[in-house]
Design an enzyme around this catalytic site. Structure first.
Site, PDB file in Angstrom:
ATOM      1  N   THR A  86       0.870  -1.185   0.000  1.00  0.00           N
ATOM      2  CA  THR A  86       0.000   0.000   0.000  1.00  0.00           C
ATOM      3  C   THR A  86       0.906   1.234   0.000  1.00  0.00           C
ATOM      4  O   THR A  86       0.954   1.984   0.979  1.00  0.00           O
ATOM      5  CB  THR A  86      -0.930   0.030   1.237  1.00  0.00           C
ATOM      6  OG1 THR A  86      -0.145  -0.237   2.430  1.00  0.00           O
ATOM      7  CG2 THR A  86      -2.022  -1.001   1.145  1.00  0.00           C
ATOM      8  N   THR A 122      -1.399  -2.490   5.591  1.00  0.00           N
ATOM      9  CA  THR A 122      -1.777  -1.288   6.345  1.00  0.00           C
ATOM     10  C   THR A 122      -2.688  -0.443   5.465  1.00  0.00           C
ATOM     11  O   THR A 122      -2.272   0.004   4.393  1.00  0.00           O
ATOM     12  CB  THR A 122      -0.512  -0.486   6.722  1.00  0.00           C
ATOM     13  OG1 THR A 122       0.341  -1.344   7.485  1.00  0.00           O
ATOM     14  CG2 THR A 122      -0.858   0.743   7.529  1.00  0.00           C
ATOM     15  N   PHE A 152       2.331  -5.844  12.860  1.00  0.00           N
ATOM     16  CA  PHE A 152       3.225  -4.938  13.600  1.00  0.00           C
ATOM     17  C   PHE A 152       4.680  -5.408  13.586  1.00  0.00           C
ATOM     18  O   PHE A 152       5.512  -4.859  14.301  1.00  0.00           O
ATOM     19  CB  PHE A 152       2.743  -4.797  15.052  1.00  0.00           C
ATOM     20  CG  PHE A 152       1.369  -4.197  15.157  1.00  0.00           C
ATOM     21  CD1 PHE A 152       1.207  -2.816  15.158  1.00  0.00           C
ATOM     22  CD2 PHE A 152       0.234  -4.994  15.210  1.00  0.00           C
ATOM     23  CE1 PHE A 152      -0.064  -2.245  15.238  1.00  0.00           C
ATOM     24  CE2 PHE A 152      -1.027  -4.436  15.284  1.00  0.00           C
ATOM     25  CZ  PHE A 152      -1.187  -3.060  15.301  1.00  0.00           C
ATOM     26  N   LEU A 153       4.991  -6.430  12.802  1.00  0.00           N
ATOM     27  CA  LEU A 153       6.364  -6.962  12.834  1.00  0.00           C
ATOM     28  C   LEU A 153       7.362  -5.901  12.403  1.00  0.00           C
ATOM     29  O   LEU A 153       7.046  -5.011  11.619  1.00  0.00           O
ATOM     30  CB  LEU A 153       6.480  -8.206  11.954  1.00  0.00           C
ATOM     31  CG  LEU A 153       6.235  -8.116  10.441  1.00  0.00           C
ATOM     32  CD1 LEU A 153       7.417  -7.538   9.693  1.00  0.00           C
ATOM     33  CD2 LEU A 153       5.897  -9.483   9.903  1.00  0.00           C
ATOM     34  N   GLU A 155      11.018  -5.322  10.541  1.00  0.00           N
ATOM     35  CA  GLU A 155      12.013  -5.978   9.705  1.00  0.00           C
ATOM     36  C   GLU A 155      13.288  -6.159  10.526  1.00  0.00           C
ATOM     37  O   GLU A 155      13.635  -5.320  11.340  1.00  0.00           O
ATOM     38  CB  GLU A 155      12.288  -5.140   8.454  1.00  0.00           C
ATOM     39  CG  GLU A 155      11.062  -5.066   7.573  1.00  0.00           C
ATOM     40  CD  GLU A 155      11.285  -4.278   6.285  1.00  0.00           C
ATOM     41  OE1 GLU A 155      12.427  -3.960   5.962  1.00  0.00           O
ATOM     42  OE2 GLU A 155      10.273  -4.010   5.613  1.00  0.00           O
ATOM     43  N   LEU A 253      13.850   5.790  21.169  1.00  0.00           N
ATOM     44  CA  LEU A 253      14.308   7.035  21.772  1.00  0.00           C
ATOM     45  C   LEU A 253      15.805   7.231  21.484  1.00  0.00           C
ATOM     46  O   LEU A 253      16.527   7.788  22.292  1.00  0.00           O
ATOM     47  CB  LEU A 253      14.028   6.964  23.290  1.00  0.00           C
ATOM     48  CG  LEU A 253      13.585   8.250  23.996  1.00  0.00           C
ATOM     49  CD1 LEU A 253      12.469   8.965  23.265  1.00  0.00           C
ATOM     50  CD2 LEU A 253      13.177   7.965  25.428  1.00  0.00           C
ATOM     51  N   CYS A 263       7.606   1.707   6.172  1.00  0.00           N
ATOM     52  CA  CYS A 263       6.318   1.993   6.830  1.00  0.00           C
ATOM     53  C   CYS A 263       6.159   3.423   7.334  1.00  0.00           C
ATOM     54  O   CYS A 263       5.200   4.097   6.954  1.00  0.00           O
ATOM     55  CB  CYS A 263       6.109   1.012   7.979  1.00  0.00           C
ATOM     56  SG  CYS A 263       5.843  -0.665   7.386  1.00  0.00           S
ATOM     57  N   LYS A 324      17.699   0.290   8.291  1.00  0.00           N
ATOM     58  CA  LYS A 324      18.161  -0.121   9.618  1.00  0.00           C
ATOM     59  C   LYS A 324      18.954  -1.412   9.454  1.00  0.00           C
ATOM     60  O   LYS A 324      18.940  -2.007   8.372  1.00  0.00           O
ATOM     61  CB  LYS A 324      16.983  -0.289  10.580  1.00  0.00           C
ATOM     62  CG  LYS A 324      16.003  -1.393  10.201  1.00  0.00           C
ATOM     63  CD  LYS A 324      15.003  -1.549  11.328  1.00  0.00           C
ATOM     64  CE  LYS A 324      13.930  -2.537  10.993  1.00  0.00           C
ATOM     65  NZ  LYS A 324      12.936  -2.652  12.043  1.00  0.00           N
ATOM     66  N   ARG A 331      13.785   0.900   1.232  1.00  0.00           N
ATOM     67  CA  ARG A 331      12.672   1.819   0.980  1.00  0.00           C
ATOM     68  C   ARG A 331      12.734   3.029   1.921  1.00  0.00           C
ATOM     69  O   ARG A 331      12.791   2.884   3.129  1.00  0.00           O
ATOM     70  CB  ARG A 331      11.333   1.089   1.142  1.00  0.00           C
ATOM     71  CG  ARG A 331      11.056   0.158  -0.025  1.00  0.00           C
ATOM     72  CD  ARG A 331       9.758  -0.596   0.133  1.00  0.00           C
ATOM     73  NE  ARG A 331       9.880  -1.750   1.018  1.00  0.00           N
ATOM     74  CZ  ARG A 331       8.894  -2.630   1.236  1.00  0.00           C
ATOM     75  NH1 ARG A 331       7.733  -2.473   0.636  1.00  0.00           N
ATOM     76  NH2 ARG A 331       9.070  -3.658   2.040  1.00  0.00           N
TER      77      ARG A 331
HETATM   78  N1  NAD Z   1       7.467  -4.269   5.638  1.00  0.00           N
HETATM   79  C1  NAD Z   1       7.097  -4.133   6.883  1.00  0.00           C
HETATM   80  O1  NAD Z   1       7.917  -4.117   7.810  1.00  0.00           O
HETATM   81  C2  NAD Z   1       5.636  -4.021   7.247  1.00  0.00           C
HETATM   82  C3  NAD Z   1       5.258  -4.127   8.593  1.00  0.00           C
HETATM   83  C4  NAD Z   1       3.908  -4.025   8.911  1.00  0.00           C
HETATM   84  C5  NAD Z   1       2.979  -3.792   7.913  1.00  0.00           C
HETATM   85  N2  NAD Z   1       3.375  -3.665   6.621  1.00  0.00           N
HETATM   86  C6  NAD Z   1       2.345  -3.456   5.587  1.00  0.00           C
HETATM   87  O2  NAD Z   1       2.123  -4.686   4.910  1.00  0.00           O
HETATM   88  C7  NAD Z   1       1.821  -4.457   3.531  1.00  0.00           C
HETATM   89  C8  NAD Z   1       2.791  -5.223   2.659  1.00  0.00           C
HETATM   90  O3  NAD Z   1       4.081  -4.701   2.864  1.00  0.00           O
HETATM   91  P1  NAD Z   1       5.392  -5.434   2.336  1.00  0.00           P
HETATM   92  O4  NAD Z   1       6.539  -4.654   2.840  1.00  0.00           O
HETATM   93  O5  NAD Z   1       5.291  -6.866   2.602  1.00  0.00           O
HETATM   94  O6  NAD Z   1       5.191  -5.186   0.746  1.00  0.00           O
HETATM   95  P2  NAD Z   1       6.056  -5.766  -0.473  1.00  0.00           P
HETATM   96  O7  NAD Z   1       6.022  -4.711  -1.508  1.00  0.00           O
HETATM   97  O8  NAD Z   1       7.345  -6.288   0.051  1.00  0.00           O
HETATM   98  O9  NAD Z   1       5.214  -7.038  -0.977  1.00  0.00           O
HETATM   99  C9  NAD Z   1       3.992  -6.982  -1.641  1.00  0.00           C
HETATM  100  C10 NAD Z   1       3.913  -8.199  -2.563  1.00  0.00           C
HETATM  101  O10 NAD Z   1       2.579  -8.336  -3.044  1.00  0.00           O
HETATM  102  C11 NAD Z   1       2.633  -8.807  -4.386  1.00  0.00           C
HETATM  103  N3  NAD Z   1       1.332  -8.521  -5.017  1.00  0.00           N
HETATM  104  C12 NAD Z   1       0.773  -7.324  -5.307  1.00  0.00           C
HETATM  105  N4  NAD Z   1      -0.451  -7.506  -5.852  1.00  0.00           N
HETATM  106  C13 NAD Z   1      -0.678  -8.846  -5.892  1.00  0.00           C
HETATM  107  C14 NAD Z   1      -1.765  -9.657  -6.339  1.00  0.00           C
HETATM  108  N5  NAD Z   1      -2.880  -9.114  -6.833  1.00  0.00           N
HETATM  109  N6  NAD Z   1      -1.649 -10.989  -6.234  1.00  0.00           N
HETATM  110  C15 NAD Z   1      -0.524 -11.553  -5.727  1.00  0.00           C
HETATM  111  N7  NAD Z   1       0.527 -10.839  -5.277  1.00  0.00           N
HETATM  112  C16 NAD Z   1       0.456  -9.497  -5.365  1.00  0.00           C
HETATM  113  C17 NAD Z   1       3.812  -8.078  -4.975  1.00  0.00           C
HETATM  114  O11 NAD Z   1       4.314  -8.714  -6.123  1.00  0.00           O
HETATM  115  C18 NAD Z   1       4.806  -8.110  -3.784  1.00  0.00           C
HETATM  116  O12 NAD Z   1       5.627  -9.253  -3.858  1.00  0.00           O
HETATM  117  C19 NAD Z   1       1.869  -2.933   3.354  1.00  0.00           C
HETATM  118  O13 NAD Z   1       0.578  -2.416   3.488  1.00  0.00           O
HETATM  119  C20 NAD Z   1       2.724  -2.486   4.514  1.00  0.00           C
HETATM  120  O14 NAD Z   1       2.429  -1.179   4.929  1.00  0.00           O
HETATM  121  C21 NAD Z   1       4.677  -3.786   6.272  1.00  0.00           C
END
Ligand code: NAD
Length: 447
Positions: A86, A122, A152-153, A155, A253, A263, A324, A331
């Site tokens: 997102t 999210t 809430f994980l 990375e 902090l 994020c 980090k 990103r």
């Molecule tokens: N990265 C983090 O630490 C983290 C932590 C908490 C929440 N989030 C949230 O989780 C969500 C995902 O984040 P992310 O970092 O994993 O994203 P990302 O970009 O790493 O992964 C998204 C994946 O979804 C795939 N995708 C997109 N549309 C698709 C579809 N229609 N069918 C199948 N696959 C599809 C993409 O190819 C990609 O591999 C976001 O909303 C983010 O805000 C991320």
């Protein structure tokens, strides 16, 4: 439980692997065939400590598989998780929901019986209701509920965070959906991890409010750090003294070069837009975004001062470019603002990062990559610690200083102290929020 995980990025892959480790049957879907081929070969497309072994174990046990075939994965599933990206929508800062809605439509058409469609991405308040509408429109026969289950994980510590969460948040509208979600998270219920079951809107809001609060905490200490530099205080001491107060806590902090990552930047921006849309401006969050941008600029000025007022012709070694340690995620990393400013200013920039090169090569044009910090500082004018990988926490500073043309260090993560660095032979050292120490000591000595 039979689970389909749509989107095998950071969150989808970690969640899918961990759910399979709970004992569920999980099929992870991605529309990127290269990613799925890698996973099928047993390779992990991201760097996350411990993920490869956990993934292998569950594939071996027959509970975890990968496919590009969404309908096959969704057929017969008890729950379908949407974990697609997102990102910030170009131009207006809103969260781009096109991937979520496209996935919801595809899922709708593939449903074969009752399932809970769970949004893990999210998403702004109201999105789960929109998902419900999209699914019902695409497949009027579908029997389903929606649920919000924000993730809430962190990375770099993702598996531990998923397996031992501070809490799990589940937003539902029906008892039936609540039961499916409870079954999925049963191993965590059994071990007494708090599960907050609430309505859809509150669940969606919790995620943005939590991230915005953490971004605010970081930005607060970063701004205090700037003041510490002026008044001769040490922000590390200030953080410690503040953090011991149980009402404040010591996490998030640590002063540094400004928050980044996949994020905080996009979620603070999205929350600010949500507030504007609902005539409830989030003034604090809007200020945090502005202040954080300013912090990165302040870091660039700090480096320029250390380079004698210009980057032109200087050789600068940058240690760490991921946002980090323990991740290869670039990103919105602060390095993406800071390093181009050095290159653009005419510096020769050498970069060392234990995992960042694969992503970073395309994102940081004009730099020279190196595997070895000591080679990178050879004849350099400045070394910058930008990401505090363990590899950079115990450097042989004497050896480093000997190799440099002018041994100067910008320690933007406060890993070292002015005293140690000076003892090792560095002629100049700047940290964040502790710069006041050095002149003060010199002044004292002169007196
Ligand atoms: N990265 C983090 O630490 C983290 C932590 C908490 C929440 N989030 C949230 O989780 C969500 C995902 O984040 P992310 O970092 O994993 O994203 P990302 O970009 O790493 O992964 C998204 C994946 O979804 C795939 N995708 C997109 N549309 C698709 C579809 N229609 N069918 C199948 N696959 C599809 C993409 O190819 C990609 O591999 C976001 O909303 C983010 O805000 C991320």
């Amino acid at each position: 439980m039979k689970i389909a995980m749509i989107g095998t990025g950071y969150v989808g892959l970690v969640s899918g692997v961990c759910f399979s480790d709970f004992g569920h049957d999980v099929v992870c879907v991605d529309k990127n065939p290269a990613k799925i081929e890698m996973l099928e070969r047993g390779e992990v497309p991201i760097y996350e400590p411990g993920l490869d072994a956990l993934m292998a174990r569950n594939v071996e046990a027959g509970r975890l598989s990968f496919t590009t075939d969404l309908p096959k994965a969704v057929a017969g599933a008890d729950a379908v998780f949407i974990a697609v990206g997102t990102p910030t929508r170009r131009g207006d800062g809103h969260a781009d929901l096109s991937y979520v809605m496209a996935a919801a439509e595809e899922v709708a058409r593939a449903l074969t019986g009752y399932a809970v469609i769970v949004t893990k991405s999210t998403v702004p308040v109201g999105t789960n209701r929109k998902v419900k509408h999209v699914v019902a429109k695409a497949n009027p026969e579908a029997e389903f509920d929606v649920a919000s289950n924000p993730e809430f994980l962190r990375e770099g510590a993702a598996i531990d965070d998923f397996m031992k969460p501070d809490r799990v948040v589940v937003g539902v509208q029906t008892e039936r959906a609540a039961e499916v979600m409870a079954e999925i998270y049963r191993p965590l219920y059994l071990r007494d991890f708090p599960i907050v079951t609430t309505d859809l809107e509150s669940a969606e809001m919790i995620k943005y409010a939590a991230n915005a609060f953490l971004a605010t905490k970081i930005t607060f200490i970063n701004e205090i750090a700037a003041l510490c530099e002026r008044v001769g205080a040490d922000v590390k001491e200030v953080s410690k003294g503040m953090g011991l107060d149980g009402r404040i806590g010591n996490k998030f902090l640590h002063a540094g070069p400004g928050y980044g990552g996949s994020c905080f930047p996009k979620d603070t921006m999205a929350l600010a837009r949500i507030g504007q849309d609902h005539a409830a401006p989030q003034n604090i969050v809007e200020t945090v975004i502005r202040v954080n941008d300013g912090i990165k600029v302040r870091m660039i000025e700090k480096l320029r001062d250390l380079c004698g007022g210009t980057f032109n012709g200087r050789t600068i070694a940058v240690l760490g470019v991921t946002f980090k340690p323990n991740t290869d995620d670039m990103r919105d990393a602060p390095s993406l603002t800071i390093v181009p400013a050095l290159v653009g200013g005419g510096a020769r920039v050498r970069v060392v990062d234990p995992q960042g090169r694969r992503e970073g090569e395309a994102l940081l044009p004009g730099v020279q990559w190196s595997d070895d910090p000591y080679k990178a500082v050879q004849n350099a004018d400045l070394v910058v610690i930008l990401t505090e990988w363990n590899e950079f926490r115990a450097l042989d500073l004497k050896r480093m200083a000997r190799k440099m043309a002018t041994p100067r260090m910008a320690d933007l993560r406060n890993v070292y102290s002015a005293k140690d660095v000076r003892k090792a032979g560095f002629e100049a050292y700047e940290a964040v929020g502790r710069g006041g120490l050095e002149p003060e000591e010199t002044k004292l000595a002169a007196e």
